[in-house]
Design an enzyme around this catalytic site. Structure first.
Site, short mmCIF file in Angstrom:
data_model
loop_
_atom_site.label_atom_id
_atom_site.label_comp_id
_atom_site.label_asym_id
_atom_site.label_seq_id
_atom_site.Cartn_x
_atom_site.Cartn_y
_atom_site.Cartn_z
N ASP A 184 -10.19 4.89 5.14
CA ASP A 184 -10.96 5.29 3.97
C ASP A 184 -10.83 6.80 3.77
O ASP A 184 -11.64 7.59 4.25
CB ASP A 184 -12.42 4.87 4.17
N THR A 199 -5.12 6.80 8.85
CA THR A 199 -5.08 5.77 7.81
C THR A 199 -6.49 5.23 7.69
O THR A 199 -7.22 5.20 8.66
CB THR A 199 -4.07 4.67 8.17
N SER A 239 0.81 -1.23 0.00
CA SER A 239 0.00 0.00 0.00
C SER A 239 0.83 1.27 0.00
O SER A 239 0.30 2.36 -0.08
CB SER A 239 -0.91 0.03 1.23
#
Ligand SMILES: *[C@@H]1O[C@H](CO)[C@@H](O)[C@H](O)[C@H]1NC(C)=O
Ligand SMILES: *[C@@H]1O[C@H](CO)[C@@H](O)[C@H](O)[C@H]1NC(C)=O
Ligand SMILES: *[C@@H]1O[C@H](CO)[C@@H](O)[C@H](O)[C@H]1NC(C)=O
Length: 349
Positions: free
Chosen positions: A264, A262, A75
């Protein structure tokens, strides 16, 4: 990674003891490096900067860079989570709590070291945020090398997504129906009222949003925060998440503390949780409570959102809060001594 039970126990005791005593117990040594998730190599890389006499800005840059190089959980950094066109783009920011200076980059193309470009924006311009391929042009002027950020992994993710009729998909109110078909899309004539509160079915789950966010405080209480990520898998090209947005992805202010988020990002950035957490610490709230109260307003509107906030005050006390079944228990990494990284966990509300 080392889970220090003594440290974890100590943090659990704090909630229920006398306040004066608590502050003594909860105080970590300075300097300190705290980051989201068990990305302990990044924590080490940040702390090593202090051991070698470097600055707190260096610590955050080097710590976040480590995750870019390791491609933490896929990520962070290049090589994963392509957009709808199969391209990998990066978001990053760094904020200096002493000067309130910020550098950030959004939708950065073709440059792998996003946090270092963000630092260049902070130190080599009067601006705050550069975006897209013109941010790439700036980076090249500053000496960075262009490269292809895609990899076999991101190419495979892209091909599988196309083969699966472009699902999950972040378009709404377009035709053809984005729940069934790939684009190109056009706007539909009417828009329906959106119920955007369930995003778990779009893959906004654990491994699709674990940005590294880092807060470091040096021995003089100088606070710096930073983030770096490749953003949401299959995002609409051009999408910039919360990570490079000041007060959303992270925030730092000396004498108050620093915070990073961290999760959505499309939802979280509407509520500036990092800014909120820092302000609450500034008015005397503990880091754990500040983190919790920074996400409460989000829950009210988006009861299903997944996200976490870490908070560190300028004395080095730290805490976190999280929400959502996509995370369940949130882990974060802390280093305040030369010997080991301690892993802390909080249950999501
Ligand atoms: C982290 O560092 C250790 C020791 O340097 C190394 O063995 C490990 O592979 C690293 N972790 C990752 C994810 O690269
Ligand atoms: C930039 O990235 C694209 C893919 O996203 C790639 O096709 C192109 O070759 C890259 N440019 C350079 C100069 O590396
Ligand atoms: C990437 O894929 C190509 C073929 O598409 C293959 O030759 C190459 O070995 C792969 N690289 C890695 C690192 O898996």
């Amino acid at each position: 990674m080392i889970i220090n039970m003594a440290a974890t126990m100590r943090s659990l005791v704090i909630g229920c003891c006398v306040v004066v005593f608590c502050f003594e117990r909860a105080r970590s040594a300075l300097p300190i490096v705290v980051n989201t998730w068990p990305f302990t190599n990044a924590t080490d890389a940040g702390y090593n900067v202090f051991l070698n006499g470097g600055s707190v800005v260096d610590a955050v840059e080097k710590g976040c860079s480590k995750c870019e190089v390791l491609r933490c959980d896929g990520s962070v950094g290049e090589g994963s989570d392509p957009d709808e066109d199969g391209e990998v783009t990066l978001d990053a920011m760094i904020m200096d709590g002493k000067t309130m200076d910020v550098g950030s980059v959004g939708c950065l193309r073709n440059i792998s070291s996003a946090i270092s470009v963000a630092r260049m924006v902070m130190e080599r311009t009067d601006h705050t945020l550069l975006a897209g391929e013109l941010a790439t042009k700036f980076a090249v002027e500053m000496g960075f090398k262009e490269s292809d950020l895609s990899s076999n992994k991101s190419d495979t993710m892209f091909k599988q997504w196309r083969a699966n009729n472009c699902q999950p998909n972040f378009r709404v109110n377009v035709s053809p129906d984005p729940k069934k078909s790939c684009g190109p899309y056009q706007p539909t004539e009417s828009t329906r009222l959106l119920q955007e509160n369930s995003r778990n079915d779009k893959g906004v789950g654990y491994l699709n949003h674990d940005t590294i966010g880092m807060v470091a405080v040096d021995k003089n209480g100088h606070v710096v925060s930073g983030t770096t990520t490749n953003g949401l898998n299959h995002k609409v090209p051009g999408r910039v998440g919360d990570s490079p947005i000041v007060g959303a992805g992270s925030y730092a202010q000396n004498e108050m503390g620093g915070a990073a988020a961290t999760g959505d990002g499309d939802i979280m950035m509407r509520f500036l949780p990092s800014y909120t957490a820092v302000q609450l610490m500034g008015s005397g709230m503990t880091p754990s409570n500040a983190a919790l109260f920074s996400i409460k307003p989000i829950i009210k509107f988006y009861p299903d959102f997944n996200g976490a906030v870490i908070a560190v005050n300028s004395k080095g006390e730290h805490g976190a809060a999280c929400h959502g079944s996509g995370i369940g228990t949130f882990h974060y990494s802390v280093k305040d001594n030369p010997d080991q990284v301690n892993l802390f966990s909080v249950k999501c509300v």
